[in-house]
Scaffold this active site. Sequence first.
Site, PDB file in Angstrom:
ATOM      1  N   CYS B  30       0.839  -1.210   0.000  1.00 46.88           N
ATOM      2  CA  CYS B  30       0.000   0.000   0.000  1.00 46.88           C
ATOM      3  C   CYS B  30       0.869   1.254   0.000  1.00 46.88           C
ATOM      4  CB  CYS B  30      -0.933  -0.076   1.201  1.00 46.88           C
ATOM      5  SG  CYS B  30      -1.546   1.488   1.817  1.00 46.88           S
ATOM      6  N   CYS B  33       0.391   3.820   2.742  1.00 47.59           N
ATOM      7  CA  CYS B  33       0.861   3.290   4.041  1.00 47.59           C
ATOM      8  C   CYS B  33       2.350   3.547   4.198  1.00 47.59           C
ATOM      9  CB  CYS B  33       0.587   1.789   4.150  1.00 47.59           C
ATOM     10  SG  CYS B  33      -1.144   1.371   4.025  1.00 47.59           S
TER      11      CYS B  33
END
Lengths: 289, 104
Positions: B30, B33
């Site tokens: 991600c 993230c």
Amino acid sequence: MRDVIIIGKGPAGISAALYIKRAGLDVLVIGKDYGALGTADKIDNYYGFERTISGKELVENGIKQAERLGVEILNQEVVSIAKNERFEVKTPENTYEANLVLLATGKKRTGINIPGFERFKGKGISFCAICDGFFFRGKKLALIGSGDYAAAELEELRRFTEDITVFTNQMPITTDKFESGLKIVTDKILSINGQDRVEKITTDKGEYPVDGVFVAIGTASAADFATKIGVLTDNDKIIVDSNYMTNLEGLYAAGDAIGGLSQIAKAVADGALAAVDIIKKAKILKKGK
Amino acid sequence: MAIEITKENFEEEVIKSDIPVLVDFWAAWCGPCRMIAPTIEELADELDGVVKVGKVDVDAQPELAYQFNVMSIPTLIVFKNGKVANQNVGLISKADIKKMLGIE
């Protein structure tokens, strides 16, 4: 490999392109539509026009002006941006690379004003297939959209599930990239329903059980790219520093995408100011090679 | 340093914690993230002893993600006295995370 790619060919993007090109750098502009200006009938509050001018005409003039100065402008839709060593900007036709990228794609226009839409954001409604597809492995998904951007998101979602239905919400299909045999519902969407998470979509013709809803309406906006790449936003507006750079090194934003006064004068100024720092950075990166 | 939260230590580290716990639900694939990760580590150091900071890898801990309805990452959840006190989906600034924690 370009020095700079500008996404969006409205006043912010084209204004930046003029300065960057004249600084002797290799700049590519990619954009599909004219955004908010495309439908502005009369512009009477922008400097230098004795007679009124339409938004469309103004944008077209800007594009012609940039082309006259040698700026390359592609009429394609950007469907994703990634940053590895360099920025990779993807359209349905090709992938383009650059050291720096400027987002000048205007305002976010990708929501739908129906019951359940706000409530289930992050609870089954997602704007990012690459980020959230994982949570729906083998599940039943809806994808709202009808253009190239929706087709790109569909391709991403295919890695996680086979069971995907496209909901056009009565919009015309403008992509030729949808796979044959794809389930497409053209009904008008009335609401998204569920208890703690999304359970179904209600349309004017019926109810469709789904576990998740991915949204890719129209062309991807700066806020959509921001979500995927990890750029800070505030109410869908890109947060930039005083040099118009986002929290991601090398990625800039200007115009309506960063909020503030939604006026051409402001977008043009944003583009010029962003260009100043972009030119400085691009020249340093060139020397470094 | 943020601690790794798993379904095995969740009860002990989060529910039974006597100080607030900030939990970052993330995954290696991600992008956003990865962008928020340094901020989470900074907060773990800055708030040491005041707020406990933990990370849940949703790839390895799907049960925890499901339990808290995490369907989009990064998701940050603040636990106080074993209960969800605040939650945010998506990337946010350090200042806003501090606001979530009620510190400023």
